[in-house]
Write an enzyme that holds these catalytic residues in place. Structure first.
Site, PDB file in Angstrom:
ATOM      1  N   GLU A 298      35.602  32.840  55.800  1.00  0.00           N
ATOM      2  CA  GLU A 298      35.346  33.475  57.102  1.00  0.00           C
ATOM      3  C   GLU A 298      34.058  32.966  57.731  1.00  0.00           C
ATOM      4  OE1 GLU A 298      35.603  37.762  57.134  1.00  0.00           O
ATOM      5  OE2 GLU A 298      34.974  37.859  59.232  1.00  0.00           O
TER       6      GLU A 298
ATOM      7  N   LYS B  76      34.046  46.884  55.018  1.00  0.00           N
ATOM      8  CA  LYS B  76      34.657  45.534  54.964  1.00  0.00           C
ATOM      9  C   LYS B  76      33.559  44.501  55.206  1.00  0.00           C
ATOM     10  CE  LYS B  76      36.852  41.702  56.467  1.00  0.00           C
ATOM     11  NZ  LYS B  76      36.218  40.517  57.082  1.00  0.00           N
TER      12      LYS B  76
ATOM     13  N   ASP C 191      35.815  38.832  39.202  1.00  0.00           N
ATOM     14  CA  ASP C 191      37.088  39.417  39.609  1.00  0.00           C
ATOM     15  C   ASP C 191      36.896  40.177  40.929  1.00  0.00           C
ATOM     16  OD1 ASP C 191      39.322  41.093  39.873  1.00  0.00           O
ATOM     17  OD2 ASP C 191      39.573  41.305  37.713  1.00  0.00           O
TER      18      ASP C 191
ATOM     19  N   HIS D 174      30.681  34.401  66.230  1.00  0.00           N
ATOM     20  CA  HIS D 174      31.907  33.832  65.677  1.00  0.00           C
ATOM     21  C   HIS D 174      32.363  32.601  66.469  1.00  0.00           C
ATOM     22  CE1 HIS D 174      33.441  36.349  62.512  1.00  0.00           C
ATOM     23  NE2 HIS D 174      33.214  37.453  63.191  1.00  0.00           N
TER      24      HIS D 174
HETATM   25  P1  NAD Z   1      35.867  38.367  27.861  1.00  0.00           P
HETATM   26  O1  NAD Z   1      36.651  39.248  26.951  1.00  0.00           O
HETATM   27  O2  NAD Z   1      36.424  37.035  28.163  1.00  0.00           O
HETATM   28  O3  NAD Z   1      34.397  38.193  27.312  1.00  0.00           O
HETATM   29  C1  NAD Z   1      33.644  39.286  26.870  1.00  0.00           C
HETATM   30  C2  NAD Z   1      33.303  39.104  25.405  1.00  0.00           C
HETATM   31  O4  NAD Z   1      32.384  38.022  25.278  1.00  0.00           O
HETATM   32  C3  NAD Z   1      32.611  40.296  24.830  1.00  0.00           C
HETATM   33  O5  NAD Z   1      33.560  41.243  24.394  1.00  0.00           O
HETATM   34  C4  NAD Z   1      31.787  39.708  23.713  1.00  0.00           C
HETATM   35  O6  NAD Z   1      32.525  39.656  22.517  1.00  0.00           O
HETATM   36  C5  NAD Z   1      31.542  38.266  24.170  1.00  0.00           C
HETATM   37  N1  NAD Z   1      30.154  37.989  24.609  1.00  0.00           N
HETATM   38  C6  NAD Z   1      29.444  36.845  24.329  1.00  0.00           C
HETATM   39  N2  NAD Z   1      28.227  36.887  24.899  1.00  0.00           N
HETATM   40  C7  NAD Z   1      28.136  38.074  25.542  1.00  0.00           C
HETATM   41  C8  NAD Z   1      27.113  38.698  26.324  1.00  0.00           C
HETATM   42  N3  NAD Z   1      25.918  38.113  26.564  1.00  0.00           N
HETATM   43  N4  NAD Z   1      27.375  39.900  26.869  1.00  0.00           N
HETATM   44  C9  NAD Z   1      28.555  40.521  26.667  1.00  0.00           C
HETATM   45  N5  NAD Z   1      29.552  39.991  25.915  1.00  0.00           N
HETATM   46  C10 NAD Z   1      29.362  38.768  25.361  1.00  0.00           C
HETATM   47  O7  NAD Z   1      35.574  39.043  29.270  1.00  0.00           O
HETATM   48  P2  NAD Z   1      35.505  40.517  29.802  1.00  0.00           P
HETATM   49  O8  NAD Z   1      34.264  40.618  30.613  1.00  0.00           O
HETATM   50  O9  NAD Z   1      35.687  41.520  28.713  1.00  0.00           O
HETATM   51  O10 NAD Z   1      36.781  40.568  30.758  1.00  0.00           O
HETATM   52  C11 NAD Z   1      36.720  40.026  32.048  1.00  0.00           C
HETATM   53  C12 NAD Z   1      38.087  39.514  32.455  1.00  0.00           C
HETATM   54  O11 NAD Z   1      39.067  40.550  32.322  1.00  0.00           O
HETATM   55  C13 NAD Z   1      38.138  39.097  33.899  1.00  0.00           C
HETATM   56  O12 NAD Z   1      38.763  37.848  33.969  1.00  0.00           O
HETATM   57  C14 NAD Z   1      39.022  40.166  34.552  1.00  0.00           C
HETATM   58  O13 NAD Z   1      39.711  39.614  35.666  1.00  0.00           O
HETATM   59  C15 NAD Z   1      39.947  40.521  33.453  1.00  0.00           C
HETATM   60  N6  NAD Z   1      40.642  41.815  33.491  1.00  0.00           N
HETATM   61  C16 NAD Z   1      40.362  42.756  34.439  1.00  0.00           C
HETATM   62  C17 NAD Z   1      41.031  43.965  34.439  1.00  0.00           C
HETATM   63  C18 NAD Z   1      40.676  45.009  35.478  1.00  0.00           C
HETATM   64  O14 NAD Z   1      39.699  44.853  36.179  1.00  0.00           O
HETATM   65  N7  NAD Z   1      41.429  46.094  35.602  1.00  0.00           N
HETATM   66  C19 NAD Z   1      41.989  44.222  33.454  1.00  0.00           C
HETATM   67  C20 NAD Z   1      42.226  43.236  32.490  1.00  0.00           C
HETATM   68  C21 NAD Z   1      41.547  42.032  32.505  1.00  0.00           C
END
Ligand code: NAD
Length: 445
Positions: free
Chosen positions: A99, A282, A298, A396
């Protein structure tokens, strides 16, 4: 199956007599073979088909690891918001958006609060909530207490699920259990509150909820169904505040005080009216989503959380608040959930997302939250200011005129020439662009 270029080029996309979207084994094809199948289905010519060939700055092998059934990528420009001072630190902020005016708006707003020190931001911590739904219990109040009694056991089960997170100082923090009256009868809803540190935490807390659910079912003699995080991340708030002096916000022909009063009136309108509040928010999300996307986070999770939080009082309300301080300055504040991570999902995998974090000097999710909140506040300042003064269309117009020129078929230098002609005429329309282009080209011959 790695398929060679020659073989692929020799395969002519053939249009089947009966068109069907049931393409068995589509997911198992190579990317370019999938593209052939789509080209055949939709009758794409080579030019359109080739639009998907190049995956841009996303390595081809990574595309298929991020999502399924990939045929190509959709590139969006990344612009840089300049002039930002966040918590005393000078930062450049990458914003991915299609945008026009969004990036320029942040630059202007940030410039106008530099003389008061920029934006001050903070966060409430990195606590995410996972929900476990329990049904089929005849004594839901007793079930609630049975779950609460197991807090230390629950803490251990959750923490065992993610030793890496525990090693980083994160993990289970608290437990809440509610009895929810629903159309389908009472349900017992368990909230696991988990510190996910630098991760957004969806996978982390979902895993914990899934591990714990069978135990809850056993302890209560009930049935567990849903086990997933809540995107209403109200334990993971980001906050930003800034002060704009009237002298810094005056525009040609309108005093700073008048601009300020117009902005206050715009805010009061939004605070009283959900139709206006939606557009107000928005505008905030123009900035928030752009940083979210640039960092591979996300966008849907952030947007869902933002709008749910905006409606948490029962009336959909602005995510920012505006006041006038005792010296007559305009004071803006923003508070909203921002479950942003720098680990996990595409944040670590996407090379452009990593590069964007590097531009900002972001090494913790907390810093990313603070910068993003600051961008949201600046975005809102710029929108309110434009609306209360010259309107948003003026800003714009320059880029919009270029888009219209492009739509009319202008190429290279013609785009600027046609855009200029239309803005000079005060008439930015496709038909005007087409006739100006015709005229320009006839003169060249
Ligand atoms: P992930 O599981 O890929 O990574 C998180 C993991 O990384 C942690 O559990 C930990 O084991 C490890 N880790 C390593 N270094 C870390 C640090 N410094 N801090 C924290 N953890 C560390 O990612 P996530 O954040 O658990 O999930 C994010 C993804 O899930 C996104 O892609 C999202 O789109 C997706 N998702 C979203 C939904 C929703 O929003 N409703 C539902 C399902 C999946």
């Amino acid at each position: 199956m790695a398929i060679g270029m020659d073989k692929r080029m020799s395969k002519k996309p053939t249009k089947k007599a009966t068109k069907t979207s049931r393409i068995s084994g589509f997911h198992a094809l190579d990317r370019l073979d999938r593209l052939d199948a789509v080209a055949a289905f939709s009758g794409l010519n080579n030019k359109t088909r080739n639009q998907f060939r190049n995956t841009g700055n996303l390595p081809e092998d990574l595309t298929g690891r991020l999502i399924e059934n990939v045929i190509g990528t959709m590139n969006v420009p990344v612009g840089i918001a300049t002039n930002m001072i966040v918590d005393g630190e000078e930062v450049l902020v990458p914003m991915a958006t299609e945008e026009s005016s969004v990036v320029a708006a942040v630059c202007n707003a940030a410039r106008q609060c530099r003389n008061t020190g920029g934006i001050t931001a903070s966060t409430s911590g990195a606590h995410m909530i996972a929900q476990i739904q329990l049904v089929d219990v005849s004594d839901p109040q007793a079930a609630r207490l049975k779950i609460l009694e197991r807090k230390s056991e629950i803490s251990a089960i959750c923490d065992e699920a993610d030793p890496i997170l525990i090693g980083l100082g994160g993990g289970f923090r608290d437990l809440e259990v509610r009895v929810l009256e629903t159309q389908g009868g009472p349900m017992v809803i368990t909230h696991l509150i988990v510190d996910t540190r630098d991760a957004m935490g969806a996978n982390a807390v979902n895993t914990m909820a899934e591990r714990l659910a069978p135990h809850i079912a056993r302890w209560t003699n009930g049935t567990t169904y849903l086990r997933i995080l809540s995107n209403l991340a109200d334990r993971r708030l980001a906050r930003a505040r800034a002060v704009w002096k009237p002298s810094a916000i005056a525009v040609k022909g309108i005093s700073g005080k008048k601009v300020r009063d117009g902005m206050m009136a715009a805010y009061h309108f939004a605070a009283a009216d959900p139709w206006r509040a939606t557009t107000h928010n928005k505008g905030i999300m123009n900035g928030i989503s752009a940083v979210t996307l640039a960092t591979g986070n996300d966008t849907r999770a952030i947007e869902a959380g933002a709008h749910a939080f905006a409606a948490i009082s029962g009336q959909y309300s602005p995510l920012t608040r505006w006041e006038v301080d005792k010296d007559g300055n305009l004071v803006g504040t923003l508070e909203m959930p921002l479950a942003l991570g720098i680990i996990g999902g595409a944040t670590k995998a996407h090379p452009t997302a990593r590069a964007c974090l590097e531009i900002m000097g972001v090494e913790t999710a907390e810093k990313l939250q603070r910068i993003t909140a600051a961008v949201g506040l600046c975005q809102n300042f710029a929108a309110l200011k434009a609306l209360a003064t010259v309107g948003v269309q003026k800003g714009h117009m320059a880029l919009h005129a270029q888009n219209i020129a492009l739509m009319a078929g202008a190429k290279g230098a013609e785009i600027d020439q046609i855009a200029l002609k239309m803005t000079q005429k005060g008439s930015v329309r496709l038909d005007v662009a087409e006739s100006e282009l015709k005229l320009l080209r006839s003169k060249k011959i």
